[in-house]
Design an enzyme around this catalytic site. Structure first.
Site, PDB file in Angstrom:
ATOM      1  CD  GLU A   1       2.018  -5.627   5.760  1.00 51.71           C
ATOM      2  OE1 GLU A   1       2.860  -6.496   6.110  1.00 51.71           O
ATOM      3  OE2 GLU A   1       1.168  -5.840   4.878  1.00 51.71           O
TER       4      GLU A   1
ATOM      5  CD  GLU B   1      -1.981  -7.808   3.084  1.00 57.31           C
ATOM      6  OE1 GLU B   1      -1.798  -6.644   2.703  1.00 57.31           O
ATOM      7  OE2 GLU B   1      -2.412  -8.092   4.208  1.00 57.31           O
TER       8      GLU B   1
ATOM      9  CB  ALA C   1      -0.881  -0.013   1.242  1.00 51.17           C
TER      10      ALA C   1
ATOM     11  N   GLY D   1       0.701  -5.107   1.046  1.00 52.85           N
ATOM     12  CA  GLY D   1      -0.502  -5.207   0.217  1.00 52.85           C
ATOM     13  C   GLY D   1      -0.224  -5.835  -1.142  1.00 52.85           C
TER      14      GLY D   1
HETATM   15  N1  DAK Z   1       4.554   3.252  -0.752  1.00 52.30           N
HETATM   16  C1  DAK Z   1       4.920   4.423  -1.333  1.00 52.30           C
HETATM   17  N2  DAK Z   1       6.061   4.564  -2.045  1.00 52.30           N
HETATM   18  C2  DAK Z   1       6.837   3.484  -2.178  1.00 52.30           C
HETATM   19  C3  DAK Z   1       6.534   2.241  -1.587  1.00 52.30           C
HETATM   20  C4  DAK Z   1       5.303   2.149  -0.857  1.00 52.30           C
HETATM   21  N3  DAK Z   1       4.882   1.006  -0.301  1.00 52.30           N
HETATM   22  N4  DAK Z   1       7.519   1.371  -1.874  1.00 52.30           N
HETATM   23  C5  DAK Z   1       8.421   2.056  -2.615  1.00 52.30           C
HETATM   24  N5  DAK Z   1       8.019   3.318  -2.799  1.00 52.30           N
HETATM   25  C6  DAK Z   1       8.707   4.378  -3.546  1.00 52.30           C
HETATM   26  C7  DAK Z   1       9.903   4.908  -2.764  1.00 52.30           C
HETATM   27  O1  DAK Z   1       9.485   5.881  -1.839  1.00 52.30           O
HETATM   28  C8  DAK Z   1      10.727   5.505  -3.887  1.00 52.30           C
HETATM   29  O2  DAK Z   1      10.158   6.736  -4.269  1.00 52.30           O
HETATM   30  P1  DAK Z   1      11.069   8.075  -4.404  1.00 52.30           P
HETATM   31  O3  DAK Z   1      11.769   8.205  -3.116  1.00 52.30           O
HETATM   32  O4  DAK Z   1      11.981   7.751  -5.544  1.00 52.30           O
HETATM   33  O5  DAK Z   1      10.074   9.158  -4.705  1.00 52.30           O
HETATM   34  C9  DAK Z   1      10.499   4.535  -5.025  1.00 52.30           C
HETATM   35  O6  DAK Z   1       9.289   3.827  -4.715  1.00 52.30           O
HETATM   36  C10 DAK Z   1      11.611   3.497  -5.178  1.00 52.30           C
HETATM   37  O7  DAK Z   1      11.779   2.869  -3.918  1.00 52.30           O
HETATM   38  P2  DAK Z   1      13.207   2.792  -3.185  1.00 52.30           P
HETATM   39  O8  DAK Z   1      14.072   3.934  -3.552  1.00 52.30           O
HETATM   40  O9  DAK Z   1      12.934   2.563  -1.742  1.00 52.30           O
HETATM   41  O10 DAK Z   1      13.812   1.470  -3.862  1.00 52.30           O
HETATM   42  P3  DAK Z   1      14.833   0.422  -3.228  1.00 52.30           P
HETATM   43  O11 DAK Z   1      15.232  -0.488  -4.318  1.00 52.30           O
HETATM   44  O12 DAK Z   1      15.910   1.126  -2.457  1.00 52.30           O
HETATM   45  O13 DAK Z   1      13.986  -0.396  -2.136  1.00 52.30           O
HETATM   46  C11 DAK Z   1      12.021  -1.630  -1.358  1.00 52.30           C
HETATM   47  C12 DAK Z   1      12.930  -1.213  -2.577  1.00 52.30           C
HETATM   48  C13 DAK Z   1      10.819  -2.370  -1.910  1.00 52.30           C
HETATM   49  C14 DAK Z   1      12.833  -2.558  -0.453  1.00 52.30           C
HETATM   50  C15 DAK Z   1      11.619  -0.351  -0.571  1.00 52.30           C
HETATM   51  O14 DAK Z   1      11.072   0.601  -1.494  1.00 52.30           O
HETATM   52  C16 DAK Z   1      10.596  -0.613   0.475  1.00 52.30           C
HETATM   53  O15 DAK Z   1      10.947  -1.113   1.571  1.00 52.30           O
HETATM   54  N6  DAK Z   1       9.324  -0.247   0.221  1.00 52.30           N
HETATM   55  C17 DAK Z   1       8.274  -0.335   1.200  1.00 52.30           C
HETATM   56  C18 DAK Z   1       7.816  -1.769   1.325  1.00 52.30           C
HETATM   57  C19 DAK Z   1       6.744  -1.875   2.376  1.00 52.30           C
HETATM   58  O16 DAK Z   1       6.953  -1.557   3.564  1.00 52.30           O
HETATM   59  N7  DAK Z   1       5.534  -2.371   1.984  1.00 52.30           N
HETATM   60  C20 DAK Z   1       4.416  -2.483   2.874  1.00 52.30           C
HETATM   61  C21 DAK Z   1       3.625  -1.207   2.853  1.00 52.30           C
HETATM   62  S1  DAK Z   1       2.312  -1.245   4.089  1.00 52.30           S
HETATM   63  C22 DAK Z   1      -5.247  -1.606   4.741  1.00 52.30           C
HETATM   64  C23 DAK Z   1      -4.950  -2.779   4.152  1.00 52.30           C
HETATM   65  C24 DAK Z   1      -3.670  -3.046   3.747  1.00 52.30           C
HETATM   66  C25 DAK Z   1      -2.655  -2.148   3.917  1.00 52.30           C
HETATM   67  C26 DAK Z   1      -2.974  -0.970   4.487  1.00 52.30           C
HETATM   68  C27 DAK Z   1      -4.253  -0.689   4.910  1.00 52.30           C
HETATM   69  N8  DAK Z   1      -6.564  -1.366   5.207  1.00 52.30           N
HETATM   70  C28 DAK Z   1      -7.587  -2.330   4.939  1.00 52.30           C
HETATM   71  C29 DAK Z   1      -6.881  -0.255   5.953  1.00 52.30           C
HETATM   72  C30 DAK Z   1      -1.327  -2.495   3.476  1.00 52.30           C
HETATM   73  C31 DAK Z   1      -0.240  -1.955   4.020  1.00 52.30           C
HETATM   74  C32 DAK Z   1       1.058  -2.079   3.352  1.00 52.30           C
HETATM   75  O17 DAK Z   1       1.204  -2.698   2.311  1.00 52.30           O
END
Ligand code: DAK
Length: 258
Positions: free
Chosen positions: A132, A112, A66, A109
């Site tokens: 998360e 998921e 997400a 997400g």
């Molecule tokens: N959200 C927003 N931007 C993201 C992102 C994300 N999840 N993942 C990556 N990006 C963006 C980065 O900010 C970056 O943007 P700029 O800084 O260039 O503007 C760009 O994508 C490239 O990412 P990185 O520079 O970080 O690339 P790396 O190769 O260094 O790292 C990575 C890749 C995948 C390891 C890293 O980007 C990362 O850790 N990303 C986050 C992964 C994460 O934590 N995913 C879980 C998100 S929480 C809900 C239901 C479900 C959910 C929520 C609510 N409800 C029913 C209410 C779900 C929650 C989630 O999924």
């Protein structure tokens, strides 16, 4: 059906190819992506010329979760009153088979979303995870339940509590994915699997999808009864007559989705 901003849609015969297309944000799932995916798959379900879909991501990710930047400022009441992300339930309820072709990161997400699909075909370079916990939250799109049902408590706890990533090969070994393939062959294999499935009758594909999905939710005796009723119902289709006649006549079946 083609006027989308965050996804692309292509039709190849009876197969739809839907691509999450925010590569600069690693296809992070925001409200607009959700709405477009939900609308697109509702249109696919209504489209009599499409039998099966493949869902993949542009660039390095299937979806890195997400959109954290969209979620960060939200309060409990924003989330609860808007029922943020509840629309994904409509995608999960799609009636035609969906293959996730996981090309890269499938995190949070994104993992998921892949698990809402019916088959997951993963590149050996794919990375799956539920990170998360590192953001101070937990899975929220069905991850705790679908992941646990897919891989069991031991592996699900490991992934959800540590937030670590696993590659496509490990995901295959623990039963999270249907197949793992060399990265360069991913789309070829996923589209070939989709074409193979698309050759069958849509009513029987829908029934097969529905019964396997219900198997995860029903007690055995109820599941067996549900399967039997759907199986019996297919004897009301022309395609059952055609499929069985074609077998006896030693020729390929010509299904009409009727
Ligand atoms: N959200 C927003 N931007 C993201 C992102 C994300 N999840 N993942 C990556 N990006 C963006 C980065 O900010 C970056 O943007 P700029 O800084 O260039 O503007 C760009 O994508 C490239 O990412 P990185 O520079 O970080 O690339 P790396 O190769 O260094 O790292 C990575 C890749 C995948 C390891 C890293 O980007 C990362 O850790 N990303 C986050 C992964 C994460 O934590 N995913 C879980 C998100 S929480 C809900 C239901 C479900 C959910 C929520 C609510 N409800 C029913 C209410 C779900 C929650 C989630 O999924």
């Amino acid at each position: 059906m083609t006027d989308y901003k965050t996804i692309t849609f292509e039709q190849k015969g009876r197969v739809a190819l839907v691509t999450l297309n925010r590569p600069d944000a690693l296809n992070a799932l925001n409200a607009e992506v959700m709405q477009e995916v939900v609308d697109c798959f509702a249109a696919i379900d209504r489209n009599k010329d499409i039998a099966v879909s493949v869902l993949t991501g542009a660039g390095r990710a299937f979806a890195a979760g997400a959109d954290i930047k969209e979620m960060q400022p939200q309060s409990f009441s924003d989330m609860y009153v808007e029922d943020y992300f509840a629309g994904w339930d409509r995608f999960a309820a799609s009636r035609k088979p969906v293959i996730a072709a996981v090309n890269g990161f499938a995190l949070g997400g994104g993992c998921e979303l892949a698990m809402m699909c019916d088959l997951i075909i993963a590149s050996d370079k794919a990375k799956f995870g539920q990170p998360e916990i590192k953001l101070g939250v937990t899975p929220g799109m069905g991850g705790s339940i679908r992941l646990t049902k897919a891989v069991g408590k031991a592996k699900a706890m490991d992934l959800v509590l540590t937030g670590r990533m696993i590659d496509g090969t490990e995901a295959d070994r623990i039963g999270l994915v249907s197949r793992v393939v060399p990265h360069d062959t991913l789309m070829e294999v996923a589209l070939a699997a989709a074409e193979e499935i698309a050759a069958f009758s849509v009513p029987s594909l829908m029934a097969a999808k529905e019964m396997v999905a219900r198997a995860l939710e029903l007690p055995t005796t109820e599941g067996v009864k549900f399967e039997r009723r759907l199986f019996q119902g297919l004897f009301g289709t022309a395609d059952q007559k055609e499929g069985m006649s074609a077998f006896s006549e030693k020729r390929p079946a010509k299904f009409e989705d009727k």
